[in-house]
Design an enzyme around this catalytic site. Structure first.
Site, short mmCIF file in Angstrom:
data_model
loop_
_atom_site.label_atom_id
_atom_site.label_comp_id
_atom_site.label_asym_id
_atom_site.label_seq_id
_atom_site.Cartn_x
_atom_site.Cartn_y
_atom_site.Cartn_z
N GLY A 47 0.84 -1.19 0.00
CA GLY A 47 0.00 0.00 0.00
C GLY A 47 0.87 1.24 0.00
N PHE A 48 0.87 1.98 1.10
CA PHE A 48 1.63 3.24 1.23
C PHE A 48 1.19 4.25 0.17
CE2 PHE A 48 4.38 -0.02 3.05
CZ PHE A 48 4.71 0.54 4.27
N HIS A 49 -0.09 4.43 0.07
CA HIS A 49 -0.61 5.45 -0.86
C HIS A 49 -2.06 5.76 -0.50
CE1 HIS A 49 -1.61 1.56 -2.87
NE2 HIS A 49 -2.79 2.16 -2.94
N ALA A 50 -2.57 6.82 -1.12
CA ALA A 50 -4.01 7.13 -1.08
C ALA A 50 -4.44 7.32 -2.53
CB ALA A 50 -4.24 8.40 -0.28
N ARG A 95 -3.52 4.11 2.99
CA ARG A 95 -3.69 2.73 3.43
C ARG A 95 -2.38 1.96 3.39
NH1 ARG A 95 -6.78 2.45 -1.30
NH2 ARG A 95 -7.35 4.46 -0.40
#
Ligand code: T46
Length: 133
Positions: A47-50, A95
């Site tokens: 993840g590590f993004h929106a 997330r």
């Protein structure tokens, strides 16, 4: 932060269980894309993004994993381990997914096709965008 879990009706009988997913019935959007993750390696964090626009529903079909959801103001950690429940993930929600069990199959329903330009991959940019909204 408002976390929305959608509870699905399970049509269980002595053969087992069956869950049906239908646009605008138990899924709050038109499904344009489905993807799933499996065979996730130990100690992996994804993840590590929106997303700017994308709305999604995450369902663990087998096993378990944890989600960190962060709306830029508050962070919540959630365990997904029930195939009769979907976690609704709004746009502008950072997330991360982690603690995947060996057998985890994580399916995600999305309201749009894959589009890299919809991703916000820099956390500082994400918090700046949220504060300017
Ligand atoms: C999200 C979380 C929950 C595609 O080609 N098509 C797709 O539909 C997707 C989702 C990914 N890809 C490619 C892009 C990358 O080369 O598959 C590779 C892995 O994707 P990514 O690193 O974005 O995977 P995650 O687990 O970090 O994030 C994914 C989704 O991308 C994202 O939208 O919300 O799962």
């Amino acid at each position: 932060m408002d976390i929305k879990f959608i509870q699905f009706q399970s049509h269980g009988d002595d053969r087992g269980s069956l869950v049906s997913l239908e646009d605008h019935k138990n899924i709050p959007f038109t499904i344009q894309r489905v993807y799933y993750m499996f065979d996730t390696k130990e100690n992996v964090r994804r993840g590590f993004h929106a997303h700017k626009e994308l709305k999604q529903l995450a369902i663990v079909l087998k096993g378990s994993c944890r989600f960190l959801l962060d709306d830029g103001k508050e962070k919540i950690e959630l365990l997904l381990d029930n195939p009769e429940q979907g976690l609704y993930i709004e746009s502008f929600m950072w997330r991360e997914m982690y603690d995947f069990s060996d057998d985890c199959v994580l399916m995600v329903l999305a309201d749009s096709f894959y589009d890299e330009s919809d991703y916000i991959r820099d956390y500082n940019e994400f918090t700046k965008m949220v504060s300017e909204k």
